[in-house]
Design an enzyme around this catalytic site. Structure first.
Site, PDB file in Angstrom:
ATOM      1  N   GLY A 214      31.688  41.953  36.290  1.00  0.00           N
ATOM      2  CA  GLY A 214      32.440  42.661  35.617  1.00  0.00           C
ATOM      3  C   GLY A 214      33.816  43.183  36.174  1.00  0.00           C
ATOM      4  N   LEU A 215      33.895  42.970  37.393  1.00  0.00           N
ATOM      5  CA  LEU A 215      35.137  43.187  38.246  1.00  0.00           C
ATOM      6  C   LEU A 215      36.114  42.254  38.175  1.00  0.00           C
ATOM      7  CD1 LEU A 215      33.277  45.490  40.794  1.00  0.00           C
ATOM      8  CD2 LEU A 215      34.394  46.016  38.688  1.00  0.00           C
ATOM      9  N   GLY A 216      36.268  41.216  37.396  1.00  0.00           N
ATOM     10  CA  GLY A 216      37.312  40.235  37.543  1.00  0.00           C
ATOM     11  C   GLY A 216      37.533  39.183  38.422  1.00  0.00           C
ATOM     12  N   SER A 217      36.282  38.722  38.959  1.00  0.00           N
ATOM     13  CA  SER A 217      36.185  37.884  39.999  1.00  0.00           C
ATOM     14  C   SER A 217      36.676  36.472  39.715  1.00  0.00           C
ATOM     15  CB  SER A 217      34.777  37.803  40.848  1.00  0.00           C
ATOM     16  OG  SER A 217      33.779  36.967  39.765  1.00  0.00           O
ATOM     17  N   SER A 218      36.639  36.178  38.561  1.00  0.00           N
ATOM     18  CA  SER A 218      37.047  34.744  37.920  1.00  0.00           C
ATOM     19  C   SER A 218      38.684  35.101  37.728  1.00  0.00           C
ATOM     20  CB  SER A 218      36.555  34.319  36.745  1.00  0.00           C
ATOM     21  OG  SER A 218      36.915  34.860  35.621  1.00  0.00           O
ATOM     22  N   ALA A 219      38.994  36.033  37.162  1.00  0.00           N
ATOM     23  CA  ALA A 219      40.558  36.150  37.067  1.00  0.00           C
ATOM     24  C   ALA A 219      41.362  36.185  38.310  1.00  0.00           C
ATOM     25  CB  ALA A 219      41.088  37.090  36.078  1.00  0.00           C
TER      26      ALA A 219
ATOM     27  N   ASP B 285      42.536  40.435  31.815  1.00  0.00           N
ATOM     28  CA  ASP B 285      42.120  40.393  33.212  1.00  0.00           C
ATOM     29  C   ASP B 285      43.015  39.592  34.090  1.00  0.00           C
ATOM     30  OD1 ASP B 285      39.756  41.285  32.115  1.00  0.00           O
ATOM     31  OD2 ASP B 285      38.553  39.790  32.777  1.00  0.00           O
TER      32      ASP B 285
END
Ligand code: MEV
Length: 324
Positions: free
Chosen positions: A108-113, A155
């Site tokens: 939920g900490l935006g690794s993909s973005a 994100d």
């Protein structure tokens, strides 16, 4: 031989996850945990892809083979190269792409973005496109859609521009980050799946259109009030708003027992507010309070097997570390 290195921050959503997908406002913060992308020329005529976090190295003779045969877990990257090739005229050959992240995936900490933004920025620099942050975020959004289905765009926006942002329907404004804001992030030990959570909320919306609309509207109002309270520095009120937001996320069905347990522990030990952050159904919980209280909460959570850390804001967003 050319070599370019970029980094992009991760993020946490303070207010308005899910309702933001339906056009209501939300507040997100870039955090000082980063993904890195390095692109360099190699002698061989091939595309080499290295995912440091997964200990994986792939080699493809050309982009077409890459797109067809990369494991689905890494489709975001092949999708990005395809976009640059088809829409921006970039020919990928004899390059090595190395991706790494200090953000744990599905948290939920935006690794993909953050990976998407670092990658787009690196390609833009390496192939001398010199895209500005708006263009970088736009292309990263195309990548986000490949894996998340119908994301809101918050994100990629916050991971590109950094700081604290108030976001609504593709538009955003930066809020100056107040130094008093201390946030503890606690991991539920459950990997979440943004696409699945977005789909679950969509199913809820289709089943209960009036109720979901009411919830989204209330969450939007919370984000608007929170923006004012952040400027006023009213910690207790910001905490209350987080608790209100969490109640609506429970109603939407994206919380779970572990999230509730962490929220309860945080509130019982002095947090002003506590809620899930991001898509939910796992991932992380954020809690607001004074440093002293948050440290205590972190200790109590550790005894129960939950890791936590205090986060700092990233003020810069994506940046080129080196280019030579
Ligand atoms: C974003 O981190 C979480 C969701 O709001 C999805 C989105 O806005 O794209 C659930």
């Amino acid at each position: 031989m050319k070599i370019v290195s970029t980094i992009a921050p991760g993020k946490c959503i303070l207010f308005g996850e899910h309702s933001v997908v339906y056009g209501y406002p939300a507040i997100a913060m870039a955090i000082s945990l980063y993904s890195r992308c390095v692109i360099e020329n190699i002698k061989e005529k091939k595309i080499q892809l290295v995912f440091k976090n997964y200990d994986k190295i792939f080699e493809f003779p050309d982009l077409k083979t890459f797109v067809l045969s990369v494991p689905s877990q890494f489709k975001q990257v092949s999708g990005c190269l395809k976009i640059f090739n088809e829409e921006h005229g970039v020919n990928f050959e004899n390059i090595k792409l190395t991706l790494s992240s200090s953000l744990f995936p599905s948290s939920g900490l935006g690794s993909s973005a953050s990976i998407a933004v670092a990658l787009v920025s690196a390609i833009s620099e390496f192939y001398e496109k010199n895209y500005d942050k708006y263009e970088i975020s736009k292309i990263a959004f195309q990548m986000e859609k490949i894996i998340h289905g119908t994301p809101s765009g918050i994100d990629n926006t916050v991971c590109t521009h950094g700081n604290l942002i108030f976001y609504k329907k593709g538009e955003f404004s930066s809020l100056s980050f107040p130094n008093y804001l201390q946030i503890l992030v606690s991991y539920t030990n459950i990997a979440h799946d943004t696409k699945r959570a977005i789909e679950a909320v969509r199913a809820f919306k289709n089943e209960k259109p009036d109720l979901s609309e009411k919830i989204f509207k209330e969450m939007g109002k919370i984000a608007e009030t929170a923006e004012k309270q952040l400027l006023n520095g009213n910690l207790r009120e910001i905490g209350n708003l987080m608790n209100e937001n969490q109640k609506y996320l429970v109603e939407l069905g994206v919380s779970n027992d572990t999230i509730s347990e962490i929220v309860k522990i945080a509130l019982r030990n002095g947090a002003y507010g506590s809620k899930l952050t991001g898509a939910g159904l796992g991932g992380c919980v954020i809690s607001l309070g004074t440093k002293k209280e948050l440290k205590k909460i972190s200790r109590v959570l550790k005894e129960r097997g939950f890791e936590s850390f205090l986060i700092n804001v990233d003020r810069e967003g994506v940046k080129i570390e080196s280019s030579k």
